[in-house]
Design a protein around this motif. Structure first.
Motif, mmCIF file in Angstrom:
data_model
loop_
_atom_site.group_PDB
_atom_site.id
_atom_site.type_symbol
_atom_site.label_atom_id
_atom_site.label_comp_id
_atom_site.label_asym_id
_atom_site.label_seq_id
_atom_site.Cartn_x
_atom_site.Cartn_y
_atom_site.Cartn_z
ATOM 1 N N LEU A 64 -8.757 -37.115 54.448
ATOM 2 C CA LEU A 64 -9.719 -37.469 53.408
ATOM 3 C C LEU A 64 -10.107 -38.948 53.421
ATOM 4 O O LEU A 64 -11.095 -39.318 52.796
ATOM 5 C CB LEU A 64 -9.147 -37.115 52.033
ATOM 6 N N PRO A 68 -13.039 -39.548 57.585
ATOM 7 C CA PRO A 68 -14.401 -39.696 57.043
ATOM 8 C C PRO A 68 -14.929 -41.123 57.133
ATOM 9 O O PRO A 68 -16.123 -41.334 57.399
ATOM 10 C CB PRO A 68 -14.241 -39.239 55.589
ATOM 11 N N LEU A 88 -20.334 -37.037 50.710
ATOM 12 C CA LEU A 88 -19.042 -36.374 50.918
ATOM 13 C C LEU A 88 -17.997 -37.373 51.397
ATOM 14 O O LEU A 88 -16.851 -37.366 50.915
ATOM 15 C CB LEU A 88 -19.197 -35.238 51.932
ATOM 16 N N CYS A 89 -18.351 -38.232 52.345
ATOM 17 C CA CYS A 89 -17.390 -39.219 52.861
ATOM 18 C C CYS A 89 -16.935 -40.172 51.755
ATOM 19 O O CYS A 89 -15.745 -40.501 51.651
ATOM 20 C CB CYS A 89 -18.029 -40.006 54.009
ATOM 21 N N ARG A 91 -16.903 -39.645 48.490
ATOM 22 C CA ARG A 91 -16.092 -38.961 47.483
ATOM 23 C C ARG A 91 -14.709 -38.586 48.020
ATOM 24 O O ARG A 91 -13.724 -38.621 47.286
ATOM 25 C CB ARG A 91 -16.810 -37.716 46.988
ATOM 26 N N SER A 92 -14.653 -38.231 49.286
ATOM 27 C CA SER A 92 -13.346 -37.880 49.842
ATOM 28 C C SER A 92 -12.434 -39.099 49.920
ATOM 29 O O SER A 92 -11.210 -38.982 49.814
ATOM 30 C CB SER A 92 -13.513 -37.258 51.234
ATOM 31 N N TRP A 95 -9.808 -39.635 47.276
ATOM 32 C CA TRP A 95 -8.520 -38.939 47.351
ATOM 33 C C TRP A 95 -7.738 -39.329 48.599
ATOM 34 O O TRP A 95 -6.610 -38.870 48.775
ATOM 35 C CB TRP A 95 -8.752 -37.429 47.369
ATOM 36 N N GLY A 96 -8.317 -40.120 49.493
ATOM 37 C CA GLY A 96 -7.671 -40.398 50.763
ATOM 38 C C GLY A 96 -6.911 -41.700 50.825
ATOM 39 O O GLY A 96 -6.345 -42.041 51.865
ATOM 40 N N PHE A 103 -5.645 -35.340 44.523
ATOM 41 C CA PHE A 103 -6.395 -34.262 45.154
ATOM 42 C C PHE A 103 -5.740 -32.916 44.858
ATOM 43 O O PHE A 103 -6.423 -31.922 44.590
ATOM 44 C CB PHE A 103 -6.471 -34.504 46.663
ATOM 45 N N LEU A 149 -15.198 -28.714 53.018
ATOM 46 C CA LEU A 149 -15.714 -29.561 51.951
ATOM 47 C C LEU A 149 -17.232 -29.655 52.015
ATOM 48 O O LEU A 149 -17.825 -29.670 53.098
ATOM 49 C CB LEU A 149 -15.108 -30.965 52.070
#
Length: 616
Positions: A64, A68, A88-89, A91-92, A95-96, A103, A149
């Motif tokens: 995550l 990304p 998407l990148c 937002r991920s 959590w990463g 997450f 995702l």
């Protein structure tokens, strides 16, 4: 060069191993029961801690966060139509950054909210709960499931759209052409070695049985090879040093002295290779353990090979988890083409566990004693079903057996490698077992009909050549039932098995009657055998017909005063036991495949041996 899909494998959030709860979860997935979220929450709270740990959390953080971020930099010039990928990148990344627990809880909350709406029960339950194996350590039974995702607030195209994926591919391929992505590699090939001789053809290795094999061929004259925009040497950079090492490794594996160890014959035009990544001092017959044995090595059993292989692997490292096993097979498709038809990597620990489970599964049958001719002329021996090697599974299930005990037709419904998957793939094969059981019943029921009719009539079986497979089929049925969680301690009390026992005893009583009253003239089919097809379709109808047909033989058995009187009384007693057990059982009007397998095993089972049992 293909873009990785916006997804990765995760472990289900929680784990439940209780068999009753797993049966209920199956009904929920299949829509046969109404979902009770309070009950699910209670089960989870009663169980152990969540199914994620810090080690898995680090993988989540990488998937995550790091990946990304790197992809976003490489694809910074994507058109605004595909802004969904950047969203998407970004937002991920939330959590990463070491926030895998955030997450976890966000995913859990999303699942519960969706289930409360009664939506996607079939797809979300496996993400929420891992259906574990009872008796296994939770740390070794966490499971794996793929998640993908995407975003909902996209302008033109979502991430999971063919045009978005095409654009991502073009961005990455464009960087590859200009040296962007491969700048870090400099003049290195795909394996980090030199790039000399890139444009030359790869060498050929001559293998046993299948002949010459080119290590790699990407013919530019075939249009399909351009699917990713490159062909020949540009599609995969392999330098001269890597080529030499690959050729030497394959030549070492296929050395004639290592037959049965690192390689063996899987089929007429197929070779199996199996080896540990750490080269051992001792000879490890890993290929033989999987069934690719030498032509003259026909008597050794799976248990012996498994024990020897595991013992040798422990000599490499006390921790079998640290040893990786690689298994692949090459099939000669035609004179010019050779194809990799199977490739898997396993841990040595998985082999050790799987070999034990395999033997337990193959022993998941009632006592079955088969009278056969021995090696000495006129010698009769008592033999039992044998544990098959993984590669023998396909040989047995692809063979169609006739009612006279012969097999002429052979299908190709099952690939050779499926037997290895059945042994070693803990989760991937679970959904395939039902198909293999259906195949075994479809092609093998004629064998069980013949085997029962022959044994119950007191005839002796010849077990040379392909007839050896007759000792493997009962064990295969037991193994498939075991894989489905149906164990003999339970199914031998089930009504389908008892129906099979009833028909077996009817056969034996009929054969005894013919011996005493008809001077040993047996009909082509004994009483129970003639009803087997009806029993597999509708056991209630078969038992109704049996009740009418068996009456004369029951009357004879009660009044029999010949030397076989004790034996006839024994059959009456056993029939009484089975009838009493059936009276207390619920007999289904139709049988599914697991129930049919139980009936067949009951039909060929041996009578219990007690001190007062007469000689049969």
């Amino acid at each position: 060069m293909a873009i990785p899909s916006p997804g990765f494998n995760i472990q289900p959030l929680y784990r439940i191993a209780d068999e009753d709860k797993k049966k209920h979860l199956k009904k929920l997935r299949e829509g046969q029961a109404v979902i009770d979220l309070n009950l699910l929450r209670q089960w989870i709270s009663e169980g152990q801690s969540m199914n994620w740990d810090d080690a898995f959390g680090r993988k989540v953080n990488k998937c995550l966060g790091e990946i990304p971020e790197k992809l976003q930099k490489q694809c910074a010039n994507m058109p605004r139509d595909f802004e969904s990928f950047n969203i998407l990148c970004e937002r991920s990344a939330k959590w990463g950054n070491g926030n895998y627990l955030g997450f976890f809880h966000a995913l859990e909350r999303c699942i519960w909210e969706t289930l409360e709406r009664g939506q996607q029960v079939r797809s979300l339950l496996p993400v929420l709960i891992q259906e574990g194996t009872l008796g296994k350590k939770p740390t070794e039974d966490r499971g794996s499931i793929s998640v993908f995702l995407d975003v909902t607030d996209f302008a033109e195209y979502p991430v999971a759209h063919v045009k978005t994926i095409k654009c991502l591919n073009e961005c990455l391929l464009g960087q590859a052409d200009t040296g962007g992505i491969r700048a870090e590699c400099g003049s290195k090939d795909a394996f980090g070695r030199g790039t000399g001789s890139l444009e030359e053809k790869l060498p050929e290795v001559k293998l046993p049985i299948i002949g010459g094999v080119k290590l790699r061929a990407m013919n530019s004259e075939s249009p399909c090879q351009y699917r990713y925009g490159t062909v020949d040497a540009r599609s995969y950079r392999i330098g001269s040093e890597s080529r030499t090492l690959a050729k030497g490794a394959l030549e070492w594996l296929k050395d004639e002295s290592r037959e049965g160890q690192t390689w063996g014959r899987a089929d007429v035009k197929e070779l199996l290779f199996a080896y540990p990544t750490i080269v051992p001092q001792a000879h490890i017959k890993l290929a033989s353990c999987l069934g690719a044995r030498k032509q003259d090595d026909k008597e050794a059993r799976f248990a012996n090979y498994a024990e020897d292989v595991v013992s040798c692997l422990k000599g490499i490292s006390p921790s079998l988890k640290d040893i990786e096993l690689r298994v692949f097979s090459l099939r000669k498709m035609d004179k010019a083409r050779t194809k990799v038809v199977f490739h898997r990597n396993y841990s040595a620990q998985r082999l050790a566990d799987a070999a034990k489970e395999w033997q337990q599964g193959c022993a998941n049958t009632p006592s079955i004693r088969i009278g056969a001719w021995g090696e000495i002329k006129g010698e009769i021996i008592a033999t039992e079903p044998e544990t098959p090697f993984p590669l023998q599974i396909a040989d047995c299930l692809n063979r169609v057996w006739k009612l006279d005990g012969t097999s002429k037709c052979e299908t190709k419904s099952m690939a050779k490698s499926r037997g290895i998957e059945l042994l070693l793939d803990e989760f991937a094969v679970r959904n395939q077992v039902a198909h293999l059981l259906a195949l075994a019943l479809q092609n093998g029921k004629g064998l069980f009909y013949w085997l029962g009719n022959t044994l119950h009539g007191g005839k002796i079986i010849n077990l040379d050549g392909l007839n050896k497979q007759k000792l493997l089929m009962p064990a295969i049925l037991g193994l498939l039932l075991w894989k489905l969680g149906i164990h003999k301690e339970v199914y031998m009390n089930n009504s389908p098995y008892l129906v099979g026992r009833m028909l077996k005893l009817a056969d034996e009583l009929h054969a005894l009657y013919c011996k005493e009253v008809r001077d040993g003239n047996l009909p082509p089919q004994l009483l129970g055998n003639a009803l087997m097809t009806a029993a597999l379709d509708s056991p209630t109808r078969a038992l109704a017909q049996l009740a009418l047909r068996i009456a004369p033989y029951l009357g004879w058995a009660k009044t029999n005063s010949t030397n076989s009187a004790g034996l006839s009384r024994y059959f009456l007693k056993q029939l009484g036991f089975v009838e009493g057990a059936l009276r207390d059982s619920i007999l289904p009007p139709r049988l599914d495949d697991p129930a049919r397998a139980q009936l067949l095993l009951g039909y060929i089972s041996s009578n219990p041996q007690t001190e007062d049992s007469p000689q049969i």
